[in-house]
Design an enzyme around this catalytic site. Structure first.
Site, PDB file in Angstrom:
ATOM      1  CG  HIS A  18      -3.287   3.528   1.904  1.00  0.00           C
ATOM      2  ND1 HIS A  18      -3.838   3.204   0.643  1.00  0.00           N
ATOM      3  CD2 HIS A  18      -3.174   2.507   2.689  1.00  0.00           C
ATOM      4  CE1 HIS A  18      -4.019   1.796   0.754  1.00  0.00           C
ATOM      5  NE2 HIS A  18      -3.794   1.476   1.952  1.00  0.00           N
ATOM      6  CG  ASN A  23      -6.715  -0.897   0.902  1.00  0.00           C
ATOM      7  OD1 ASN A  23      -5.951  -0.415   0.090  1.00  0.00           O
ATOM      8  ND2 ASN A  23      -6.450  -1.190   2.098  1.00  0.00           N
ATOM      9  CB  CYS A  29      -0.890  -0.093   1.196  1.00  0.00           C
ATOM     10  SG  CYS A  29      -2.074  -1.391   1.296  1.00  0.00           S
TER      11      CYS A  29
END
EC number: 2.3.1.180
Length: 318
Positions: A245, A275, A112
């Site tokens: 993020h 996500n 990520c």
């Protein structure tokens, strides 16, 4: 000498799965997901729609947005943890799709945090004066790593890609500073996949300890940002847009609260995108740019954390 973003583009697969639709085959419900994550839907790639295909769609949009020829690109970096194949790299396949030859291309894996890692690497390469135009991509098919029987993880992720075109800056715009970190000591107690090529010959599925990850995310992202602020003599009020993020609305809101970043400055796409790992920041950036809100001179703050653990932040002047 620093790099600047001259174009960006995002791509999301056409298939959208709402929380209610997910609840038809997963033991969950819309309220449970929304209150814990902020997610209302996610995009899911088709069986024959691979990470390289998502990357290509976003790259084409970024190239068009930058107003350059594809032949101007002299390096491709793809940040991904879900490659089509063990080899070749997604970047190599993308190079072929774009019809480019004799330029370097490689994948970067920091999960990520991949896009922030990639931004620092790309900036170093442009600063070396060896490369003039870099295509930097975050692309993920995260749903390929999901255990659909584990409601604590399968509700969190989606598929997508975001790309930026980077060139050397000739003024004060561009990357101001960035930092990246990692700590691998306790990876198997926080976030990992339970498989891998050299381990058991399969990709495995995502295993996550949510509460531990939340604590690490708040602590490490907050410190990374504070370090950048201090190093560059910035204050929080200097930030025009915070693009974190997009993992979980609770993490995003808590970070903004602890750092005293005003609500209207925080970019949130997790509700619609879920996500998307390394793709989440460039996708959010593309969404913000498409809104027409960014103006020249604005200060953008990126920050991310991923498995490893890997994390980091970056300041960009638009």
């Amino acid at each position: 000498m620093t790099c600047k973003i001259i174009g960006c583009g995002g791509y999301l697969p056409s298939k959208i799965v709402s929380n209610d639709e997910l609840a038809k085959f997963v033991d969950t419900n819309d309220e449970w997901i929304r209150t814990r994550t902020g997610i209302t839907q996610r995009h899911i790639a088709g069986d024959t729609e691979y990470t390289s295909h998502l990357a290509l769609k976003s790259a084409e949009k970024a190239i068009a947005d930058a107003g350059i020829s594809v032949n101007d690109i002299d390096l491709i970096i793809t940040c991904t943890t879900t490659p089509d194949n063990s080899f070749p790299s997604v970047a190599s396949k993308l190079q072929g799709y774009l019809g480019l030859t004799n330029i370097p291309s490689f994948d970067l894996q920091a999960v990520c945090a991949g896009f922030v890692y990639g931004l620092q690497v790309a900036n170093s390469l442009i600063s070396s004066d060896k490369y003039k135009t870099i295509l930097l991509i975050g692309a993920e098919k995260m749903t390929s790593l999901l255990d659909w029987n584990d409601r604590t993880t399968c509700v969190l992720f989606g598929d997508g890609a975001g790309s930026v075109i980077l060139q050397r800056s000739s003024d004060d715009s561009g990357l101001i500073d960035s930092n990246i970190f990692s700590s691998g000591a306790d990876y198997d107690e926080i976030l990992y996949t339970n498989g891998g090529v050299s381990m058991n010959g399969i990709s495995g599925k995502i295993v996550m300890q949510g509460q531990k990850l939340f604590r690490h995310a708040i602590e490490k992202m907050q410190q990374s940002i504070k370090d950048l602020l201090h190093a560059n003599q910035f204050s929080v009020s200097d930030i025009d847009y915070f693009i974190p993020h997009q993992a979980n609305i609770r993490i995003i809101n808590k970070l903004a609260e602890l750092l005293n970043i005003e609500e209207h400055k925080v970019v949130k796409t997790v509700d619609k995108h879920a996500n998307c790992s390394a793709a989440s920041i460039p996708l959010a950036l593309s969404t913000l740019k498409a809104s027409g809100k960014i103006k020249k001179g604005d200060i953008l703050l990126f920050s991310a954390i991923g498995a490893g653990l890997t994390w980091g932040s970056a300041f960009i002047r638009w």
